[in-house]
Motif scaffolding. Structure first.
Motif, PDB file in Angstrom:
ATOM      1  N   VAL A 176     -11.412  14.762  10.997  1.00 57.09           N
ATOM      2  CA  VAL A 176     -10.308  15.713  10.970  1.00 57.09           C
ATOM      3  C   VAL A 176      -9.281  15.262  11.997  1.00 57.09           C
ATOM      4  O   VAL A 176      -9.619  15.068  13.177  1.00 57.09           O
ATOM      5  CB  VAL A 176     -10.794  17.141  11.308  1.00 57.09           C
ATOM      6  CG1 VAL A 176      -9.648  18.135  11.167  1.00 57.09           C
ATOM      7  CG2 VAL A 176     -11.957  17.530  10.410  1.00 57.09           C
ATOM      8  N   GLN A 177      -8.054  15.079  11.576  1.00 54.88           N
ATOM      9  CA  GLN A 177      -7.012  14.597  12.484  1.00 54.88           C
ATOM     10  C   GLN A 177      -6.111  15.746  12.912  1.00 54.88           C
ATOM     11  O   GLN A 177      -5.669  16.551  12.091  1.00 54.88           O
ATOM     12  CB  GLN A 177      -6.176  13.500  11.826  1.00 54.88           C
ATOM     13  CG  GLN A 177      -5.236  12.790  12.799  1.00 54.88           C
ATOM     14  CD  GLN A 177      -4.476  11.657  12.153  1.00 54.88           C
ATOM     15  OE1 GLN A 177      -3.708  11.888  11.218  1.00 54.88           O
ATOM     16  NE2 GLN A 177      -4.679  10.430  12.626  1.00 54.88           N
ATOM     17  N   PHE A 178      -5.872  15.805  14.234  1.00 55.45           N
ATOM     18  CA  PHE A 178      -4.945  16.803  14.769  1.00 55.45           C
ATOM     19  C   PHE A 178      -3.780  16.083  15.419  1.00 55.45           C
ATOM     20  O   PHE A 178      -3.970  15.192  16.257  1.00 55.45           O
ATOM     21  CB  PHE A 178      -5.633  17.698  15.802  1.00 55.45           C
ATOM     22  CG  PHE A 178      -4.679  18.595  16.547  1.00 55.45           C
ATOM     23  CD1 PHE A 178      -4.059  19.662  15.906  1.00 55.45           C
ATOM     24  CD2 PHE A 178      -4.381  18.355  17.882  1.00 55.45           C
ATOM     25  CE1 PHE A 178      -3.161  20.474  16.587  1.00 55.45           C
ATOM     26  CE2 PHE A 178      -3.502  19.166  18.571  1.00 55.45           C
ATOM     27  CZ  PHE A 178      -2.887  20.230  17.921  1.00 55.45           C
ATOM     28  N   LEU A 179      -2.567  16.480  15.033  1.00 56.58           N
ATOM     29  CA  LEU A 179      -1.345  15.885  15.574  1.00 56.58           C
ATOM     30  C   LEU A 179      -0.631  16.914  16.449  1.00 56.58           C
ATOM     31  O   LEU A 179      -0.105  17.911  15.944  1.00 56.58           O
ATOM     32  CB  LEU A 179      -0.416  15.445  14.439  1.00 56.58           C
ATOM     33  CG  LEU A 179      -0.997  14.424  13.447  1.00 56.58           C
ATOM     34  CD1 LEU A 179      -0.027  14.206  12.295  1.00 56.58           C
ATOM     35  CD2 LEU A 179      -1.281  13.116  14.158  1.00 56.58           C
ATOM     36  N   PRO A 180      -0.616  16.712  17.761  1.00 51.85           N
ATOM     37  CA  PRO A 180       0.076  17.670  18.625  1.00 51.85           C
ATOM     38  C   PRO A 180       1.597  17.540  18.506  1.00 51.85           C
ATOM     39  O   PRO A 180       2.129  16.433  18.426  1.00 51.85           O
ATOM     40  CB  PRO A 180      -0.399  17.288  20.034  1.00 51.85           C
ATOM     41  CG  PRO A 180      -0.825  15.865  19.927  1.00 51.85           C
ATOM     42  CD  PRO A 180      -1.291  15.647  18.524  1.00 51.85           C
ATOM     43  N   THR A 181       2.269  18.682  18.463  1.00 47.54           N
ATOM     44  CA  THR A 181       3.731  18.720  18.419  1.00 47.54           C
ATOM     45  C   THR A 181       4.227  19.801  19.367  1.00 47.54           C
ATOM     46  O   THR A 181       3.472  20.718  19.722  1.00 47.54           O
ATOM     47  CB  THR A 181       4.238  19.041  16.999  1.00 47.54           C
ATOM     48  OG1 THR A 181       3.815  20.373  16.656  1.00 47.54           O
ATOM     49  CG2 THR A 181       3.697  18.055  15.975  1.00 47.54           C
ATOM     50  N   VAL A 236     -11.554  26.209   5.362  1.00 49.01           N
ATOM     51  CA  VAL A 236     -11.883  26.764   6.676  1.00 49.01           C
ATOM     52  C   VAL A 236     -11.703  25.721   7.768  1.00 49.01           C
ATOM     53  O   VAL A 236     -11.140  25.991   8.836  1.00 49.01           O
ATOM     54  CB  VAL A 236     -13.329  27.305   6.677  1.00 49.01           C
ATOM     55  CG1 VAL A 236     -13.761  27.696   8.086  1.00 49.01           C
ATOM     56  CG2 VAL A 236     -13.446  28.498   5.738  1.00 49.01           C
ATOM     57  N   ILE A 237     -12.164  24.505   7.512  1.00 49.96           N
ATOM     58  CA  ILE A 237     -12.052  23.440   8.510  1.00 49.96           C
ATOM     59  C   ILE A 237     -10.591  23.089   8.756  1.00 49.96           C
ATOM     60  O   ILE A 237     -10.157  22.924   9.904  1.00 49.96           O
ATOM     61  CB  ILE A 237     -12.845  22.203   8.051  1.00 49.96           C
ATOM     62  CG1 ILE A 237     -14.333  22.530   7.984  1.00 49.96           C
ATOM     63  CG2 ILE A 237     -12.604  21.028   8.990  1.00 49.96           C
ATOM     64  CD1 ILE A 237     -15.185  21.417   7.399  1.00 49.96           C
ATOM     65  N   ALA A 238      -9.821  22.964   7.684  1.00 51.14           N
ATOM     66  CA  ALA A 238      -8.405  22.627   7.837  1.00 51.14           C
ATOM     67  C   ALA A 238      -7.659  23.707   8.608  1.00 51.14           C
ATOM     68  O   ALA A 238      -6.795  23.410   9.450  1.00 51.14           O
ATOM     69  CB  ALA A 238      -7.777  22.416   6.451  1.00 51.14           C
ATOM     70  N   LEU A 248      -8.182  15.918   5.150  1.00 51.66           N
ATOM     71  CA  LEU A 248      -9.529  15.670   5.665  1.00 51.66           C
ATOM     72  C   LEU A 248     -10.109  14.412   5.044  1.00 51.66           C
ATOM     73  O   LEU A 248      -9.937  14.161   3.850  1.00 51.66           O
ATOM     74  CB  LEU A 248     -10.440  16.859   5.356  1.00 51.66           C
ATOM     75  CG  LEU A 248      -9.985  18.234   5.875  1.00 51.66           C
ATOM     76  CD1 LEU A 248     -11.003  19.296   5.481  1.00 51.66           C
ATOM     77  CD2 LEU A 248      -9.795  18.207   7.374  1.00 51.66           C
ATOM     78  N   MET A 249     -10.821  13.609   5.862  1.00 52.99           N
ATOM     79  CA  MET A 249     -11.414  12.366   5.366  1.00 52.99           C
ATOM     80  C   MET A 249     -12.938  12.469   5.394  1.00 52.99           C
ATOM     81  O   MET A 249     -13.544  12.580   6.470  1.00 52.99           O
ATOM     82  CB  MET A 249     -10.975  11.181   6.226  1.00 52.99           C
ATOM     83  CG  MET A 249     -11.488   9.835   5.704  1.00 52.99           C
ATOM     84  SD  MET A 249     -10.854   8.434   6.668  1.00 52.99           S
ATOM     85  CE  MET A 249     -11.800   8.637   8.165  1.00 52.99           C
ATOM     86  N   PRO A 250     -13.592  12.460   4.220  1.00 53.68           N
ATOM     87  CA  PRO A 250     -15.060  12.541   4.197  1.00 53.68           C
ATOM     88  C   PRO A 250     -15.692  11.245   4.696  1.00 53.68           C
ATOM     89  O   PRO A 250     -15.124  10.161   4.566  1.00 53.68           O
ATOM     90  CB  PRO A 250     -15.380  12.798   2.721  1.00 53.68           C
ATOM     91  CG  PRO A 250     -14.211  12.236   1.981  1.00 53.68           C
ATOM     92  CD  PRO A 250     -13.016  12.411   2.863  1.00 53.68           C
TER      93      PRO A 250
END
Length: 683
Positions: A176-181, A236-238, A248-250
């Protein structure tokens, strides 16, 4: 004033921090014990255990406590080798590691008592050194995953094993990738909050910071990849990660083609973990006590304001605006009370975190195999209540292992599993009361044997049996051991749960099947919701949590029961005891009702129409007739600490705003003292 560093100034903070990490270390080590015995890896526990000890070592070095540094360093070396072996602790390592934690705990306690910390025992250090494993990845699973190489290379051996184990067990793995802005940061969405939300819906294997090209979506050129195992849906995860489901990347399980093993150690994990720190502020309990004391004064002032408003209204003044302000102030005080009480609450799970160690130690001493199950949910208790009830829980758990559970041979002969079960469970029964049970699947309580030891008739009910068990000095053991036989146990449990906390204690037992002790205790004992009432011209208060029902009765329509008064020529001036208890019908059950004014020696009212306050004690309902009810409000209970002024049925005093002390009655205890003889047990 010195500008230099003074280690002594940080001792209090070190003690609080160390206790928290040592509790976590104990829990992780105990949860890994069964896997260690089977030679199975426990990568997550090893990493968490290492993290706790690494933190303790750093803090101890900061305040100059070298013995703790030496022990923690020796334990770290064992755990680092275990991590390189994919989380496999060497056989026989649990006892030395537990001994190391106990030695550190003893050092922390010595610091708390301002005593010198003894040097690390050389035998302990030698024992830990003997556990050192040969570094390498011999224990790593041969399986690999579809995780990108740049992320796979960032995982330690233990983290890779954790990921592979999850996939082999049928769990879903995702990146799961999170991009801070700046926009997300302004809304309070950052890597810390995302990690906390993700931890609630998944098992986080690793959080890896990454450099990415600066774009509109990633203006800082920074991203965080979270490698997780989860059973939750993509939606839910997203949502937890502030991203989209399609992003999301499995991760799949694959047969590796000789992947290059990069040694990403536990040190890197600790650095990355700094990203996930939560915002907590440690506050001394005495500061919270002081805040509660100030709130208590405000509650009394609120009562006084209410009385002034009533007096002004009766004099003809227009107090509508003032009454509105007073009402709003009362609501704000209730909100403030709730906020302060929440700050004083401790998790029941946290309260019970040392119980597994107690059960483990008892099993070793008694030679009985015991398994502990704890179910607490999200239940919480006021810290003052938690500190009082914990010794009672310890007594019940000790009795369950030492008295109730049979030996492995006896259990086999009875067709039971060799390992006995002890269960501790609790849940909030209402918004002001907690129900806690301690049960076992042992031999049950032999009522005849208990009666023989007590020199009393065989009890006919569970309540009467509990009365016998709670007699001071009574023990069912014929000889004194390290764990029992001194006659100190159930009387302590009853005194704490019933007398001190004004709760209830009950017993259910079946021969050959087991025993369950149930405690009902208040969540808080300082500021409580209470009913106020008038009896014999005096005002009294009773906690709402102890009242089962309030109803109107007519004493001329009751049935007269037997006379329970015990006359005494030696005390001719003794206050009047109730001549006989009247009986009222309540849902098909006869309930004794006593006139409280008669019991307390107060003048009786002219009318026979009264209010009956019904309480229950040990399963038996009692009713007390009073003149009239005044209402329900929050009150500040001041317990009667002086033994010279303690009396059965009075749990404390309060101030209702008139400056006079008002007695807080424990009607359940009063009823129990009057009717204990009816259960066949001499008082």
């Amino acid at each position: 004033m010195s500008d230099g560093f003074e280690a002594a100034d940080f001792i209090v903070g070190f003690i609080a921090e160390a206790e928290e990490h040592l509790a976590s270390a104990n829990a992780n080590l105990l949860s890994a014990e069964e896997a260690v015995a089977k030679g199975q890896p426990t990568p997550r526990q090893v990493r968490d255990l290492f993290r706790s000890l690494h933190t303790v070592k750093g803090l101890a070095a900061m305040v100059g406590v070298e013995p703790i540094v030496d022990i923690a360093h020796a334990m770290e070396a064992v755990l680092r080798d275990a991590d390189r072996a994919a989380g496999r602790l060497p056989p026989g390592s649990v006892e030395p590691l537990l001994a190391g934690i106990r030695a550190i705990e003893q050092g922390v306690r010595a610091l708390a008592k301002k005593k010198p910390v003894i040097a690390a025992p050389q035998t302990l250090l030698n024992g830990l050194a003997d556990l050192r494993q040969v570094a390498g990845d011999q224990g790593v699973s041969s399986a690999a995953t579809s995780l990108p190489a740049e992320l796979w290379g960032k995982l330690s051996a233990a983290e890779r094993e954790q990921l592979v184990q999850g996939l082999e067990a049928g769990q879903r793995a995702l990146v799961v990738q999170f991009l801070p802005t700046p926009e997300r940061a302004a809304a309070g969405v950052n890597i810390t909050s995302v990690r906390e939300r993700m931890a609630s819906v998944s098992e986080i294997v690793k959080v890896v910071p990454q450099s990415v090209p600066a774009t509109a979506d990633a203006p800082a050129g920074l991203a965080f990849a979270l490698v997780v195992l989860s059973a939750a849906s993509d939606t839910v995860i997203a949502e937890a990660a502030a991203t989209k489901p399609e992003e999301l990347m499995p991760v799949r399980l694959e047969i590796p083609a000789s992947p290059e093993e990069a040694d990403s150690g536990l040190g890197d994990e600790l650095i990355d973990d700094e990203l996930g720190r939560s915002g907590f502020v440690r506050v001394e309990v005495k500061r919270l006590d002081d805040a509660l004391e100030k709130l208590s004064a405000l509650v009394v002032t609120q009562f006084r304001l209410g009385r002034v408003v009533v007096a002004l209204r009766e004099s003809g003044a227009d107090v509508r605006a003032l009454a509105q302000v007073v009402g709003e102030n009362g609501r704000q005080l209730r909100d403030l009370r709730a906020a302060i009480m929440r700050a004083r609450m401790v998790s029941v799970a946290e309260l019970l975190e040392r119980v597994p160690l107690i059960v483990r130690g008892l099993s070793r001493v008694t030679g009985k195999a015991a398994r502990l199950e704890v179910a607490t949910g999200h239940a919480e208790l006021d810290k003052a209540v938690a500190e009082r009830i914990f010794p009672a829980i310890v007594h019940l758990v000790r009795n369950a292992v030492d008295h109730a559970l049979e030996t492995p041979e006896e259990r086999r002969a009875a067709g039971k599993p060799e390992v006995g079960l002890v269960s501790v469970a609790c849940f909030e029964r209402s918004n002001n009361q907690l129900e806690l049970t301690v049960s076992d699947d042992g031999r049950g309580v032999d009522a005849a044997a208990v009666a023989a030891r007590a020199g009393a008739p065989v009890p006919a009910t569970p309540e009467a049996l509990l009365d016998l068990l709670a007699r001071p000095g009574l023990s069912t053991k014929t000889e004194v051991t390290k764990t029992s036989g001194r006659g100190v146990g159930m009387d302590v449990v009853r005194r704490i749960a019933v007398d001190e906390l004004r709760g209830e204690l009950s017993l259910a037992t079946t021969p050959g099947q087991g025993t369950t002790f149930t405690l009902h205790i208040p969540l808080s004992i300082t500021i409580v919701d209470a009913f106020s009432f008038v009896c014999g011209g005096e005002t009294f208060v009773v906690p709402v949590s102890t009242v089962e029902e309030i109803r109107e009765i007519d004493l001329t329509k009751t049935v007269r029961g037997p006379d329970r008064r015990k006359s005494s020529r030696a005390e001719p001036d003794r206050r009047r005891a109730p001549r006989a208890s009247d009986m009222i019908e309540r849902r098909g059950q006869a309930v004794p009702v006593l006139a409280l004014d008669d019991l307390l020696g107060l003048p009786a009212p002219d009318t026979s129409l009264r209010k009956a306050i019904i309480v229950r004690r040990n399963g038996e309902p009692f009713a007390f007739a009073v003149d009239r009810m005044l209402g329900q409000q929050e009150v500040v209970v001041r317990p009667l600490e002086d033994a010279l002024v303690r009396v059965t049925g009075v749990s404390g005093t309060t101030d209702l705003g008139d400056g006079r002390p008002t007695l807080v009655l424990d009607l359940a205890a009063l009823g129990d003292s009057l009717f204990v003889a009816s259960r066949g047990v001499p008082s």
